[in-house]
Design a protein around this motif. Structure first.
Motif, PDB file in Angstrom:
ATOM      1  N   ILE A  88      -6.084   4.785 -34.599  1.00 40.24           N
ATOM      2  CA  ILE A  88      -5.901   4.887 -33.151  1.00 40.24           C
ATOM      3  C   ILE A  88      -6.450   3.646 -32.458  1.00 40.24           C
ATOM      4  O   ILE A  88      -5.786   3.054 -31.597  1.00 40.24           O
ATOM      5  N   ARG A  89      -7.652   3.227 -32.844  1.00 36.10           N
ATOM      6  CA  ARG A  89      -8.257   2.035 -32.218  1.00 36.10           C
ATOM      7  C   ARG A  89      -7.397   0.796 -32.443  1.00 36.10           C
ATOM      8  O   ARG A  89      -7.183  -0.004 -31.536  1.00 36.10           O
ATOM      9  N   GLU A  90      -6.888   0.634 -33.658  1.00 35.67           N
ATOM     10  CA  GLU A  90      -6.086  -0.553 -33.957  1.00 35.67           C
ATOM     11  C   GLU A  90      -4.739  -0.522 -33.238  1.00 35.67           C
ATOM     12  O   GLU A  90      -4.270  -1.542 -32.733  1.00 35.67           O
ATOM     13  N   VAL A  91      -4.111   0.643 -33.161  1.00 38.78           N
ATOM     14  CA  VAL A  91      -2.841   0.750 -32.439  1.00 38.78           C
ATOM     15  C   VAL A  91      -3.065   0.464 -30.952  1.00 38.78           C
ATOM     16  O   VAL A  91      -2.279  -0.263 -30.327  1.00 38.78           O
ATOM     17  N   GLU A  92      -4.129   1.000 -30.387  1.00 37.68           N
ATOM     18  CA  GLU A  92      -4.427   0.740 -28.972  1.00 37.68           C
ATOM     19  C   GLU A  92      -4.633  -0.752 -28.724  1.00 37.68           C
ATOM     20  O   GLU A  92      -4.172  -1.291 -27.721  1.00 37.68           O
ATOM     21  N   ARG A  93      -5.304  -1.427 -29.641  1.00 37.16           N
ATOM     22  CA  ARG A  93      -5.486  -2.883 -29.539  1.00 37.16           C
ATOM     23  C   ARG A  93      -4.117  -3.572 -29.579  1.00 37.16           C
ATOM     24  O   ARG A  93      -3.836  -4.490 -28.806  1.00 37.16           O
ATOM     25  N   GLY A  94      -3.257  -3.097 -30.472  1.00 38.30           N
ATOM     26  CA  GLY A  94      -1.913  -3.658 -30.583  1.00 38.30           C
ATOM     27  C   GLY A  94      -1.111  -3.484 -29.308  1.00 38.30           C
ATOM     28  O   GLY A  94      -0.426  -4.416 -28.859  1.00 38.30           O
ATOM     29  N   ILE A  95      -1.191  -2.323 -28.688  1.00 41.46           N
ATOM     30  CA  ILE A  95      -0.454  -2.062 -27.448  1.00 41.46           C
ATOM     31  C   ILE A  95      -0.907  -3.042 -26.365  1.00 41.46           C
ATOM     32  O   ILE A  95      -0.083  -3.614 -25.648  1.00 41.46           O
ATOM     33  N   LYS A  96      -2.205  -3.270 -26.269  1.00 45.91           N
ATOM     34  CA  LYS A  96      -2.722  -4.233 -25.279  1.00 45.91           C
ATOM     35  C   LYS A  96      -2.217  -5.640 -25.569  1.00 45.91           C
ATOM     36  O   LYS A  96      -1.797  -6.366 -24.666  1.00 45.91           O
ATOM     37  N   GLU A  97      -2.237  -6.029 -26.838  1.00 49.57           N
ATOM     38  CA  GLU A  97      -1.798  -7.380 -27.203  1.00 49.57           C
ATOM     39  C   GLU A  97      -0.303  -7.553 -26.962  1.00 49.57           C
ATOM     40  O   GLU A  97       0.130  -8.621 -26.528  1.00 49.57           O
ATOM     41  N   ILE A  98       0.477  -6.525 -27.198  1.00 49.18           N
ATOM     42  CA  ILE A  98       1.913  -6.605 -26.938  1.00 49.18           C
ATOM     43  C   ILE A  98       2.148  -6.846 -25.446  1.00 49.18           C
ATOM     44  O   ILE A  98       3.004  -7.653 -25.067  1.00 49.18           O
ATOM     45  N   GLY A  99       1.386  -6.164 -24.610  1.00 49.56           N
ATOM     46  CA  GLY A  99       1.490  -6.398 -23.170  1.00 49.56           C
ATOM     47  C   GLY A  99       1.258  -7.858 -22.830  1.00 49.56           C
ATOM     48  O   GLY A  99       1.980  -8.452 -22.020  1.00 49.56           O
ATOM     49  N   THR A 100       0.286  -8.455 -23.494  1.00 52.54           N
ATOM     50  CA  THR A 100      -0.014  -9.878 -23.281  1.00 52.54           C
ATOM     51  C   THR A 100       1.142 -10.749 -23.754  1.00 52.54           C
ATOM     52  O   THR A 100       1.527 -11.709 -23.074  1.00 52.54           O
ATOM     53  N   TYR A 101       1.705 -10.433 -24.911  1.00 51.93           N
ATOM     54  CA  TYR A 101       2.856 -11.198 -25.427  1.00 51.93           C
ATOM     55  C   TYR A 101       4.046 -11.095 -24.475  1.00 51.93           C
ATOM     56  O   TYR A 101       4.746 -12.079 -24.230  1.00 51.93           O
TER      57      TYR A 101
END
Length: 180
Positions: A86-99
């Motif tokens: 869950i923590r890693e997916v949440e980090r990924g969602i934030k990074e995708i927003g940045t991309y």
């Protein structure tokens, strides 16, 4: 000067049949081959598959990032493993927003985002917010089984892969170079 698409649309590849990721990689290959930049983000996939090696050969136009790579189904993880996922997916969602906001990539593929939703790792609201961040000239592909109606309604293309027959039914498991 970076190439730009004429218009960025939203695709969904869903269904219980084989080929959702393959279709996304195929579109990514076409886009990268045209001189555009592609980012494929995979969730919950940890296997060493042929697509990874193909994407590596298309660098720097085609990049791959994996978040929460698993070699087991989410439902079989321990609570500790689920929390880390869950923590890693949440980090990924934030990074995708940045991309998305950076517009560095012309096409972004969210592979198995539907599995992330199905397993309730993120909410539909979070995925809709990502879609809403998509700039007008960025193409977005979402893959995975069980695409929710809310996402289908936001998409421009929706393709359902339907399983009619599969070798798994005869006890033939994923073969290297074909299914993996």
């Amino acid at each position: 000067m970076k190439k730009q698409l004429e218009k960025g649309l939203i695709h969904i590849y869903t269904g219980d049949g084989k080929g959702k990721t393959t279709a996304a990689v195929g579109q990514g290959t076409r886009t990268a081959g045209g001189g555009y930049k592609v980012l494929m983000v995979q969730f919950l996939k940890g296997d060493d598959t042929g697509e990874i090696h193909s994407i590596e050969k298309l660098a720097p136009n085609f990049s791959l990032i994996r978040y929460a790579p698993l070699n087991n189904f989410y439902k079989f993880l321990s609570e500790e493993e689920k929390n880390a996922t869950i923590r890693e997916v949440e980090r990924g969602i934030k990074e995708i927003g940045t991309y998305l906001e950076s517009e560095e990539y012309n096409l972004i593929i969210l592979d198995e985002i539907m599995a992330v939703l199905f397993n309730e790792i993120v909410t539909i609201k979070e995925v809709v917010e990502l879609i809403e961040k998509k700039p007008p000239l960025v193409e977005l592909i979402l893959t995975g089984r069980n695409a929710p109606e809310e996402l289908i309604n936001l998409a421009d293309y929706v393709t359902e892969m339907k399983m009619i027959k599969h070798p798994f039914e005869k006890g033939i498991y994923a073969r290297k170079g074909i299914e993996s």
